[in-house]
Design an enzyme around this catalytic site. Structure first.
Site, mmCIF file in Angstrom:
data_model
loop_
_atom_site.group_PDB
_atom_site.id
_atom_site.type_symbol
_atom_site.label_atom_id
_atom_site.label_comp_id
_atom_site.label_asym_id
_atom_site.label_seq_id
_atom_site.Cartn_x
_atom_site.Cartn_y
_atom_site.Cartn_z
ATOM 1 N N SER A 28 -8.418 -19.084 105.755
ATOM 2 C CA SER A 28 -9.640 -18.816 105.144
ATOM 3 C C SER A 28 -10.572 -18.492 106.299
ATOM 4 O O SER A 28 -10.398 -19.079 107.373
ATOM 5 C CB SER A 28 -10.056 -19.722 104.160
ATOM 6 O OG SER A 28 -9.196 -20.121 103.281
ATOM 7 N N GLY A 29 -11.685 -17.465 106.066
ATOM 8 C CA GLY A 29 -12.498 -17.180 107.090
ATOM 9 C C GLY A 29 -12.274 -15.815 107.569
ATOM 10 O O GLY A 29 -11.519 -15.137 107.228
ATOM 11 N N GLY A 96 -13.515 -26.286 108.584
ATOM 12 C CA GLY A 96 -13.984 -26.473 107.609
ATOM 13 C C GLY A 96 -15.433 -25.571 107.408
ATOM 14 O O GLY A 96 -16.122 -26.048 106.537
ATOM 15 N N GLU A 104 -6.488 -25.906 103.649
ATOM 16 C CA GLU A 104 -6.259 -25.341 105.022
ATOM 17 C C GLU A 104 -5.167 -26.358 105.734
ATOM 18 O O GLU A 104 -4.064 -25.955 106.405
ATOM 19 C CB GLU A 104 -7.057 -24.981 105.709
ATOM 20 C CG GLU A 104 -7.711 -24.028 105.492
ATOM 21 C CD GLU A 104 -9.203 -23.502 105.948
ATOM 22 O OE1 GLU A 104 -9.473 -22.444 106.219
ATOM 23 O OE2 GLU A 104 -9.930 -24.509 106.664
ATOM 24 N N LYS A 122 -14.749 -19.310 120.536
ATOM 25 C CA LYS A 122 -14.360 -20.759 119.846
ATOM 26 C C LYS A 122 -13.682 -21.653 120.962
ATOM 27 O O LYS A 122 -13.585 -23.004 120.375
ATOM 28 C CB LYS A 122 -13.183 -20.347 118.637
ATOM 29 C CG LYS A 122 -13.917 -19.295 117.672
ATOM 30 C CD LYS A 122 -14.776 -19.658 116.531
ATOM 31 C CE LYS A 122 -15.259 -19.084 115.635
ATOM 32 N NZ LYS A 122 -14.009 -18.583 114.624
#
Ligand code: 5RP
Length: 220
Positions: A28-29, A96, A104, A122
Site C-alpha cells: 500500500s502507498g 504504517g 502489510e 527513505k
C-alpha cells in the site's frame, strides 16, 4: 530529479522477480501503487498471476486495473510481496503511514520473498520517526498510557476527512509514537505484547530493499 521517478524505478526493480503462476502480495502507498500499475501492464502483455492486497486502497486500484484479486484464505502461499516503507535502515523499516501496517505485515512476513521498494529519501542511518501502532478501540486509552512510556508525544491519529479517530481497514484505531528505535527487533515484540495492540509498524523481516535512483535502482 523528481521523487516520483525514483519510486517508479524502485517498482521497476521489483518487476524482475515476477514469474508466471505466482501469488503476489500488493503493498500500500504511493510507491506500491507504481508497482501495481507496472504489474498490470505486464499482465496485459501475458503474465499470469493472482494477487492478494494489503489494504482497501490497493484492492480498489488493482481491481480498477483488471488484476485478478484473491482472498488470503484462497491461497496456499504468497510467492512474492512488494511494498513501500516510510523509513528504512538496512535491517529494519518503519511502516504504517497509510495505516495499512497489519495487513502489510501479514502479507510481507508470510511471503516467500518480501521486497521493499523505496526512493532514496527513505533510506536512513537510524530508525527514528513515527512508530505506528494499531490497537483495538476498546483498549486504546490503556494502550496509549503504556505507549507514552516510549514517547510523551504518543497520540491517537485523527481523521482529516471525518470527525474523530482514523479507523483502519480492520476497524481499529492507530496510535502514532514519534521515537528513535535503537533495538528494532526487541521493540517490535515488546510493543506487540501490550494487551489490545494488534500490530506495530516496525518490520525486521524482509528479503531485499530496492532503492529507486534517478537513473535505475540499487538493491540492498
Ligand atoms: C502504508 C505503508 C506504506 O508502505 C508507507 O507509508 C510508504 O508509503 P509511500 O510509498 O506512499 O511513501 O506502510 O501503511
Amino acid at each position: 530529479m523528481a521523487m516520483s521517478t525514483q519510486k517508479i524505478n524502485a517498482a521497476k526493480g521489483a518487476l524482475r522477480y515476477l514469474k508466471d503462476g505466482m501469488v503476489v502480495g500488493l503493498g500500500s502507498g504511493t510507491t506500491a501503487r507504481e508497482f501495481i500499475f507496472l504489474l498490470s501492464e505486464r499482465i496485459k502483455q501475458g503474465l499470469d498471476i493472482e494477487a492478494v492486497t494489503t489494504s482497501l486502497d490497493s484492492r480498489f486500484i488493482a481491481k480498477s486495473l483488471g488484476i485478478k484479486i484473491v482472498e488470503l484464505d484462497q491461497v496456499e502461499r504468497i510467492d512474492l510481496a512488494v511494498d513501500g516503507a516510510d523509513l528504512a535502515t538496512k535491517t529494519a523499516l518503519l511502516k504504517g503511514g497509510g495505516g495499512a501496517l497489519t495487513r502489510e505485515k501479514i502479507v510481507g512476513y508470510g511471503a516467500k520473498t518480501f521486497l521493499v521498494i523505496i526512493d532514496e529519501s527513505k533510506l536512513r542511518p537510524k530508525l527514528s520517526g513515527r512508530l505506528v501502532v494499531e490497537v483495538v478501540p476498546f483498549a486504546y486509552a490503556f494502550a496509549l498510557k503504556q505507549l507514552k512510556d516510549y514517547s510523551k508525544d504518543a497520540s491517537v491519529r485523527m481523521s482529516s476527512e471525518k470527525l474523530g479517530p482514523t479507523i483502519t481497514d480492520n476497524g481499529n484505531f492507530l496510535i502514532d509514537v514519534p521515537m528513535e528505535i535503537k533495538d528494532p527487533e526487541k521493540i517490535e515484540h515488546e510493543i506487540n505484547s501490550i494487551p489490545g495492540v494488534v500490530e506495530n509498524g516496525i518490520f525486521t523481516k524482509f528479503s531485499k530493499i530496492i532503492v529507486g535512483l534517478d537513473n535505475g535502482f540499487k538493491e540492498l
